[in-house]
Design a protein around this motif. Sequence first.
Motif, mmCIF file in Angstrom:
data_model
loop_
_atom_site.group_PDB
_atom_site.id
_atom_site.type_symbol
_atom_site.label_atom_id
_atom_site.label_comp_id
_atom_site.label_asym_id
_atom_site.label_seq_id
_atom_site.Cartn_x
_atom_site.Cartn_y
_atom_site.Cartn_z
ATOM 1 N N THR A 53 0.871 -1.179 0.000
ATOM 2 C CA THR A 53 0.000 0.000 0.000
ATOM 3 C C THR A 53 0.909 1.230 0.000
ATOM 4 O O THR A 53 2.121 1.124 0.272
ATOM 5 C CB THR A 53 -0.891 0.027 1.252
ATOM 6 N N TYR A 54 0.332 2.390 -0.253
ATOM 7 C CA TYR A 54 1.124 3.615 -0.247
ATOM 8 C C TYR A 54 1.800 3.852 1.113
ATOM 9 O O TYR A 54 3.010 4.110 1.160
ATOM 10 C CB TYR A 54 0.256 4.804 -0.663
ATOM 11 N N PRO A 55 1.076 3.748 2.245
ATOM 12 C CA PRO A 55 1.764 3.941 3.533
ATOM 13 C C PRO A 55 2.878 2.917 3.773
ATOM 14 O O PRO A 55 3.933 3.260 4.322
ATOM 15 C CB PRO A 55 0.653 3.796 4.578
ATOM 16 N N GLN A 56 2.684 1.676 3.350
ATOM 17 C CA GLN A 56 3.738 0.668 3.490
ATOM 18 C C GLN A 56 4.953 1.035 2.633
ATOM 19 O O GLN A 56 6.103 0.857 3.050
ATOM 20 C CB GLN A 56 3.215 -0.716 3.100
ATOM 21 N N TYR A 57 4.692 1.554 1.445
ATOM 22 C CA TYR A 57 5.770 1.996 0.555
ATOM 23 C C TYR A 57 6.586 3.108 1.223
ATOM 24 O O TYR A 57 7.820 3.104 1.165
ATOM 25 C CB TYR A 57 5.166 2.471 -0.770
ATOM 26 N N LEU A 58 5.900 4.042 1.888
ATOM 27 C CA LEU A 58 6.613 5.123 2.574
ATOM 28 C C LEU A 58 7.517 4.569 3.673
ATOM 29 O O LEU A 58 8.649 5.036 3.846
ATOM 30 C CB LEU A 58 5.620 6.132 3.164
ATOM 31 N N VAL A 59 7.023 3.578 4.419
ATOM 32 C CA VAL A 59 7.852 2.944 5.446
ATOM 33 C C VAL A 59 9.090 2.335 4.811
ATOM 34 O O VAL A 59 10.222 2.539 5.279
ATOM 35 C CB VAL A 59 7.055 1.868 6.223
ATOM 36 N N MET A 60 8.890 1.596 3.726
ATOM 37 C CA MET A 60 10.036 0.957 3.065
ATOM 38 C C MET A 60 11.009 2.002 2.525
ATOM 39 O O MET A 60 12.227 1.821 2.635
ATOM 40 C CB MET A 60 9.559 0.012 1.958
ATOM 41 N N LEU A 61 10.508 3.092 1.958
ATOM 42 C CA LEU A 61 11.398 4.154 1.475
ATOM 43 C C LEU A 61 12.284 4.672 2.604
ATOM 44 O O LEU A 61 13.495 4.856 2.429
ATOM 45 C CB LEU A 61 10.590 5.319 0.888
ATOM 46 N N ALA A 62 11.681 4.942 3.761
ATOM 47 C CA ALA A 62 12.446 5.463 4.896
ATOM 48 C C ALA A 62 13.499 4.457 5.351
ATOM 49 O O ALA A 62 14.637 4.831 5.654
ATOM 50 C CB ALA A 62 11.512 5.827 6.044
ATOM 51 N N LEU A 63 13.127 3.184 5.377
ATOM 52 C CA LEU A 63 14.085 2.162 5.807
ATOM 53 C C LEU A 63 15.177 1.946 4.772
ATOM 54 O O LEU A 63 16.342 1.725 5.124
ATOM 55 C CB LEU A 63 13.359 0.853 6.123
ATOM 56 N N TRP A 64 14.842 1.990 3.496
ATOM 57 C CA TRP A 64 15.868 1.864 2.460
ATOM 58 C C TRP A 64 16.852 3.023 2.546
ATOM 59 O O TRP A 64 18.038 2.878 2.307
ATOM 60 C CB TRP A 64 15.249 1.805 1.073
ATOM 61 N N GLU A 65 16.348 4.197 2.877
ATOM 62 C CA GLU A 65 17.208 5.377 2.963
ATOM 63 C C GLU A 65 18.067 5.386 4.229
ATOM 64 O O GLU A 65 19.243 5.751 4.180
ATOM 65 C CB GLU A 65 16.344 6.640 2.925
ATOM 66 N N HIS A 66 17.473 5.002 5.362
ATOM 67 C CA HIS A 66 18.150 5.161 6.656
ATOM 68 C C HIS A 66 18.614 3.857 7.296
ATOM 69 O O HIS A 66 19.318 3.886 8.288
ATOM 70 C CB HIS A 66 17.233 5.898 7.638
ATOM 71 N N GLY A 67 18.198 2.718 6.764
ATOM 72 C CA GLY A 67 18.564 1.438 7.384
ATOM 73 C C GLY A 67 17.729 1.192 8.623
ATOM 74 O O GLY A 67 16.552 1.507 8.666
ATOM 75 N N THR A 68 18.346 0.673 9.652
ATOM 76 C CA THR A 68 17.658 0.390 10.907
ATOM 77 C C THR A 68 17.300 1.695 11.604
ATOM 78 O O THR A 68 18.150 2.581 11.738
ATOM 79 C CB THR A 68 18.544 -0.480 11.821
ATOM 80 N N LEU A 69 16.039 1.786 12.035
ATOM 81 C CA LEU A 69 15.571 2.988 12.723
ATOM 82 C C LEU A 69 14.734 2.601 13.937
ATOM 83 O O LEU A 69 13.959 1.645 13.880
ATOM 84 C CB LEU A 69 14.668 3.828 11.806
ATOM 85 N N PRO A 70 14.840 3.381 15.018
ATOM 86 C CA PRO A 70 13.885 3.200 16.108
ATOM 87 C C PRO A 70 12.491 3.566 15.602
ATOM 88 O O PRO A 70 12.342 4.467 14.760
ATOM 89 C CB PRO A 70 14.352 4.197 17.172
ATOM 90 N N VAL A 71 11.480 2.888 16.105
ATOM 91 C CA VAL A 71 10.108 3.148 15.668
ATOM 92 C C VAL A 71 9.767 4.633 15.834
ATOM 93 O O VAL A 71 9.153 5.243 14.956
ATOM 94 C CB VAL A 71 9.098 2.259 16.431
ATOM 95 N N LYS A 72 10.201 5.211 16.941
ATOM 96 C CA LYS A 72 9.912 6.634 17.188
ATOM 97 C C LYS A 72 10.491 7.512 16.079
ATOM 98 O O LYS A 72 9.828 8.415 15.573
ATOM 99 C CB LYS A 72 10.448 7.052 18.552
ATOM 100 N N LYS A 73 11.737 7.258 15.703
ATOM 101 C CA LYS A 73 12.396 8.048 14.653
ATOM 102 C C LYS A 73 11.720 7.819 13.297
ATOM 103 O O LYS A 73 11.537 8.753 12.519
ATOM 104 C CB LYS A 73 13.881 7.674 14.592
ATOM 105 N N LEU A 74 11.342 6.583 13.033
ATOM 106 C CA LEU A 74 10.640 6.270 11.793
ATOM 107 C C LEU A 74 9.335 7.066 11.725
ATOM 108 O O LEU A 74 9.006 7.658 10.692
ATOM 109 C CB LEU A 74 10.366 4.767 11.699
ATOM 110 N N GLY A 75 8.610 7.104 12.832
ATOM 111 C CA GLY A 75 7.376 7.886 12.894
ATOM 112 C C GLY A 75 7.611 9.364 12.636
ATOM 113 O O GLY A 75 6.819 10.023 11.964
ATOM 114 N N GLU A 76 8.726 9.889 13.156
ATOM 115 C CA GLU A 76 9.063 11.299 12.911
ATOM 116 C C GLU A 76 9.336 11.541 11.429
ATOM 117 O O GLU A 76 8.874 12.529 10.862
ATOM 118 C CB GLU A 76 10.280 11.706 13.748
ATOM 119 N N HIS A 77 10.091 10.650 10.808
ATOM 120 C CA HIS A 77 10.385 10.798 9.374
ATOM 121 C C HIS A 77 9.095 10.802 8.552
ATOM 122 O O HIS A 77 8.980 11.553 7.578
ATOM 123 C CB HIS A 77 11.288 9.671 8.867
#
Length: 165
Positions: A53-77
């Motif tokens: 889905t689009y929101p799932q794609y955004l999560v994957m984009l952030a992880l592809w860009e930043h690697g491992t992230l704390p959930v809190k930081k991912l939410g901020e991004h």
Amino acid sequence: MSTTPSPLPATPALPDASDEWLRLDQQICFRLHAASRAFNGVYRVVLKDLGLTYPQYLVMLALWEHGTLPVKKLGEHLRLDSGTLSPLLKRLETAGLVRRERSARDERSVEVRPTEEGEAMRRRAVEVPRRVLAATGFEIDEVRALSARLDALTAALDRAAAEGA
């Protein structure tokens, strides 16, 4: 030395027929909402092959860009709260695309990282931006200019909200 908060900018005067400004088609927020819904429709089609889905794609984009992230930081991004983000992460984890683990440094923190399968998806996702750009009918310079204006708008609205609009 006394510092007083700077006053909010003066409310701009609307051109003559102010009742006209109460029309739906005069609301910038509605135009952005309509554009967002139209983008979601395009992404629904483009992301179908990836099974995201689009929101799932955004999560994957952030992880592809930043690697491992704390959930809190991912939410901020992503500008998402944990109540919205947690179900997304659960579905992505069930699909084998991400892994959530307690941080070794801070057990209160949960970190998210793409799995091997999630990383492999990145190679298949490279066509997504090209297909979306083609759907806009815009040139890349037009998209960059629009992105800059939207970033400025977002920053201004964030400031206004923080100051109590």
